[in-house]
Design a protein around this motif. Structure first.
Motif, PDB file in Angstrom:
ATOM      1  N   PRO A 107      -2.698  12.795  -9.884  1.00  0.00           N
ATOM      2  CA  PRO A 107      -3.473  12.747 -11.134  1.00  0.00           C
ATOM      3  C   PRO A 107      -3.141  13.934 -12.042  1.00  0.00           C
ATOM      4  CG  PRO A 107      -4.875  12.349  -9.237  1.00  0.00           C
ATOM      5  CD  PRO A 107      -3.554  12.817  -8.706  1.00  0.00           C
ATOM      6  N   HIS A 108      -2.966  13.654 -13.308  1.00  0.00           N
ATOM      7  CA  HIS A 108      -2.672  14.654 -14.331  1.00  0.00           C
ATOM      8  C   HIS A 108      -3.537  14.373 -15.545  1.00  0.00           C
ATOM      9  CE1 HIS A 108       1.076  16.256 -12.515  1.00  0.00           C
ATOM     10  NE2 HIS A 108       1.253  15.029 -12.087  1.00  0.00           N
ATOM     11  N   ALA A 109      -3.635  15.326 -16.435  1.00  0.00           N
ATOM     12  CA  ALA A 109      -4.308  15.095 -17.708  1.00  0.00           C
ATOM     13  C   ALA A 109      -3.501  14.042 -18.475  1.00  0.00           C
ATOM     14  CB  ALA A 109      -4.399  16.387 -18.501  1.00  0.00           C
ATOM     15  N   PRO A 110      -4.173  13.116 -19.176  1.00  0.00           N
ATOM     16  CA  PRO A 110      -3.468  12.019 -19.856  1.00  0.00           C
ATOM     17  C   PRO A 110      -2.324  12.468 -20.765  1.00  0.00           C
ATOM     18  CG  PRO A 110      -5.825  11.644 -19.922  1.00  0.00           C
ATOM     19  CD  PRO A 110      -5.621  13.012 -19.335  1.00  0.00           C
ATOM     20  N   GLN A 111      -2.466  13.588 -21.458  1.00  0.00           N
ATOM     21  CA  GLN A 111      -1.410  14.021 -22.374  1.00  0.00           C
ATOM     22  C   GLN A 111      -0.120  14.391 -21.651  1.00  0.00           C
ATOM     23  OE1 GLN A 111      -4.472  15.344 -22.127  1.00  0.00           O
ATOM     24  NE2 GLN A 111      -4.435  17.562 -22.099  1.00  0.00           N
ATOM     25  N   ALA A 112      -0.180  14.655 -20.340  1.00  0.00           N
ATOM     26  CA  ALA A 112       1.026  15.001 -19.581  1.00  0.00           C
ATOM     27  C   ALA A 112       2.022  13.846 -19.536  1.00  0.00           C
ATOM     28  CB  ALA A 112       0.654  15.420 -18.162  1.00  0.00           C
ATOM     29  N   PHE A 113       1.529  12.621 -19.736  1.00  0.00           N
ATOM     30  CA  PHE A 113       2.414  11.459 -19.685  1.00  0.00           C
ATOM     31  C   PHE A 113       3.033  11.154 -21.046  1.00  0.00           C
ATOM     32  CE2 PHE A 113      -0.555  10.949 -16.179  1.00  0.00           C
ATOM     33  CZ  PHE A 113       0.332  10.791 -15.128  1.00  0.00           C
ATOM     34  N   GLN A 114       2.567  11.823 -22.081  1.00  0.00           N
ATOM     35  CA  GLN A 114       3.090  11.573 -23.423  1.00  0.00           C
ATOM     36  C   GLN A 114       4.300  12.445 -23.726  1.00  0.00           C
ATOM     37  OE1 GLN A 114      -0.322  12.166 -25.903  1.00  0.00           O
ATOM     38  NE2 GLN A 114      -1.425  10.462 -24.977  1.00  0.00           N
ATOM     39  N   SER A 115       4.235  13.725 -23.380  1.00  0.00           N
ATOM     40  CA  SER A 115       5.359  14.629 -23.612  1.00  0.00           C
ATOM     41  C   SER A 115       5.224  15.819 -22.673  1.00  0.00           C
ATOM     42  CB  SER A 115       5.394  15.098 -25.073  1.00  0.00           C
ATOM     43  OG  SER A 115       4.249  15.864 -25.360  1.00  0.00           O
TER      44      SER A 115
ATOM     45  N   ASP B 188      -1.027  19.084  -6.046  1.00  0.00           N
ATOM     46  CA  ASP B 188      -2.164  19.360  -6.924  1.00  0.00           C
ATOM     47  C   ASP B 188      -3.286  19.983  -6.098  1.00  0.00           C
ATOM     48  OD1 ASP B 188      -3.423  17.271  -5.547  1.00  0.00           O
ATOM     49  OD2 ASP B 188      -3.560  15.956  -7.277  1.00  0.00           O
ATOM     50  N   ALA B 189      -4.417  20.236  -6.716  1.00  0.00           N
ATOM     51  CA  ALA B 189      -5.544  20.890  -6.041  1.00  0.00           C
ATOM     52  C   ALA B 189      -6.113  20.059  -4.893  1.00  0.00           C
ATOM     53  CB  ALA B 189      -6.648  21.190  -7.062  1.00  0.00           C
ATOM     54  N   HIS B 190      -5.829  18.754  -4.884  1.00  0.00           N
ATOM     55  CA  HIS B 190      -6.351  17.867  -3.836  1.00  0.00           C
ATOM     56  C   HIS B 190      -5.316  17.589  -2.746  1.00  0.00           C
ATOM     57  CE1 HIS B 190      -9.889  17.213  -6.287  1.00  0.00           C
ATOM     58  NE2 HIS B 190      -9.086  16.998  -7.318  1.00  0.00           N
TER      59      HIS B 190
END
Length: 157
Positions: A58-66, A31-33
């Motif tokens: 770390p990812h945006a929360p929606q990435a863990f849904q689908s 990731d960027a970090h």
């Protein structure tokens, strides 16, 4: 941004000197970090029950849904458990390298960015003994918040 850690207590690792947080495998993509998008580390060595832990950047929360990340996590959990169960009938325990090869071979489309490469330790994988009781997976969510935004009333945090 959110990250997860999933402890797979049904997927034990063994090798001389395996310690907590030793990297077993990780993605080349970061990731960027500078965090690998996905990695496998050792957890539970302090309890004498070292197991595989899946850790995400770390990812945006929606990435863990689908989507590709969810697909990769589901696939990795499934294949880890299958390989561990196979160890019960095998003459020798499967190695982390076997899991990496199987996982990478089944990734498709956008999920290929989660391809794993071997880490610091080449551990063997096994299911807990027949009397092993801790086989449930445990997941924790890590929250990443830019500290500077905490002081800004309009930041939405």
């Amino acid at each position: 941004m959110l990250g997860v850690e999933i402890e797979l207590h049904g997927v034990r690792v063994s090798r001389a000197g395996v310690d907590n947080k030793v990297t077993l495998a990780q993605t080349a993509a970061h990731d960027a970090h500078g965090n690998p998008l996905l990695k496998l580390v050792v957890d539970g060595a302090h309890r004498d029950k070292p197991c595989v832990e899946i850790v995400t950047a770390p990812h945006a929360p929606q990435a863990f849904q689908s989507g590709p990340l969810r697909d990769a996590l589901d696939l990795l959990q499934k294949q880890s458990k299958q390989l561990a169960q196979q160890s019960r009938n095998a003459k020798s325990r499967p190695q982390m390298e076997d899991l990496i090869k199987a996982f990478n071979a089944t990734l498709k489309g956008e999920a290929t960015r989660f391809r794993l490469a071997a880490g610091e330790a080449n551990a063997r994988i096994a299911a807990p003994g027949v009397n092993g009781k801790r086989c449930n997976d445990y997941q924790q969510t890590n929250v990443m918040v830019p500290y500077a935004a905490l002081a800004q009333k309009d930041s939405g945090i």
